[in-house]
Design a protein around this motif. Sequence first.
Motif, PDB file in Angstrom:
ATOM      1  N   ARG A 248       0.829  -1.210   0.000  1.00  0.00           N
ATOM      2  CA  ARG A 248       0.000   0.000   0.000  1.00  0.00           C
ATOM      3  C   ARG A 248       0.865   1.264   0.000  1.00  0.00           C
ATOM      4  O   ARG A 248       0.497   2.277  -0.596  1.00  0.00           O
ATOM      5  N   GLU A 249       2.032   1.208   0.643  1.00  0.00           N
ATOM      6  CA  GLU A 249       2.946   2.361   0.691  1.00  0.00           C
ATOM      7  C   GLU A 249       3.657   2.602  -0.632  1.00  0.00           C
ATOM      8  O   GLU A 249       4.362   3.590  -0.776  1.00  0.00           O
ATOM      9  N   ARG A 250       3.499   1.687  -1.574  1.00  0.00           N
ATOM     10  CA  ARG A 250       4.160   1.788  -2.872  1.00  0.00           C
ATOM     11  C   ARG A 250       3.104   1.765  -3.990  1.00  0.00           C
ATOM     12  O   ARG A 250       2.902   0.758  -4.652  1.00  0.00           O
ATOM     13  N   PRO A 251       2.416   2.887  -4.199  1.00  0.00           N
ATOM     14  CA  PRO A 251       1.299   2.926  -5.148  1.00  0.00           C
ATOM     15  C   PRO A 251       1.682   2.575  -6.582  1.00  0.00           C
ATOM     16  O   PRO A 251       0.822   2.167  -7.357  1.00  0.00           O
ATOM     17  N   ALA A 252       2.942   2.691  -6.942  1.00  0.00           N
ATOM     18  CA  ALA A 252       3.341   2.324  -8.306  1.00  0.00           C
ATOM     19  C   ALA A 252       3.102   0.839  -8.583  1.00  0.00           C
ATOM     20  O   ALA A 252       3.027   0.424  -9.735  1.00  0.00           O
ATOM     21  N   LEU A 253       2.935   0.047  -7.538  1.00  0.00           N
ATOM     22  CA  LEU A 253       2.662  -1.383  -7.708  1.00  0.00           C
ATOM     23  C   LEU A 253       1.201  -1.667  -8.017  1.00  0.00           C
ATOM     24  O   LEU A 253       0.882  -2.710  -8.579  1.00  0.00           O
ATOM     25  N   TRP A 254       0.312  -0.749  -7.626  1.00  0.00           N
ATOM     26  CA  TRP A 254      -1.108  -1.074  -7.745  1.00  0.00           C
ATOM     27  C   TRP A 254      -1.986   0.008  -8.371  1.00  0.00           C
ATOM     28  O   TRP A 254      -3.075  -0.286  -8.842  1.00  0.00           O
ATOM     29  N   ASP A 255      -1.541   1.243  -8.408  1.00  0.00           N
ATOM     30  CA  ASP A 255      -2.378   2.332  -8.929  1.00  0.00           C
ATOM     31  C   ASP A 255      -2.102   2.549 -10.412  1.00  0.00           C
ATOM     32  O   ASP A 255      -1.135   3.212 -10.788  1.00  0.00           O
ATOM     33  N   ASP A 256      -2.963   1.983 -11.257  1.00  0.00           N
ATOM     34  CA  ASP A 256      -2.728   2.065 -12.689  1.00  0.00           C
ATOM     35  C   ASP A 256      -3.002   3.454 -13.272  1.00  0.00           C
ATOM     36  O   ASP A 256      -2.828   3.676 -14.470  1.00  0.00           O
ATOM     37  N   ASN A 257      -3.388   4.409 -12.455  1.00  0.00           N
ATOM     38  CA  ASN A 257      -3.536   5.801 -12.896  1.00  0.00           C
ATOM     39  C   ASN A 257      -2.206   6.549 -12.874  1.00  0.00           C
ATOM     40  O   ASN A 257      -2.100   7.637 -13.434  1.00  0.00           O
TER      41      ASN A 257
END
Length: 72
Positions: free
Chosen positions: A31-40
């Motif tokens: 969760r602290e690394r949004p580049a892993l999950w936030d495709d925006n």
Amino acid sequence: MELAERFHRPKREVRAPQSYMTNELLIAAVRERPALWDDNLVEYRDRDLKKRLWQQIANLFTGGSPNDCQKS
């Protein structure tokens, strides 16, 4: 022989058991690394960045491979 040398224990790999707490810590680390999950995010498409982020997470838990943390 100095005091520190007498009580020095060699480091060994410590693997965290699969438990509720371990799972929660893994979720928080991702969760602290949004580049892993936030495709925006533009960074989401950066494979090298994502590889480095998974390595950071793997080091937190196993000191090993990102494959230990990623979903197969």
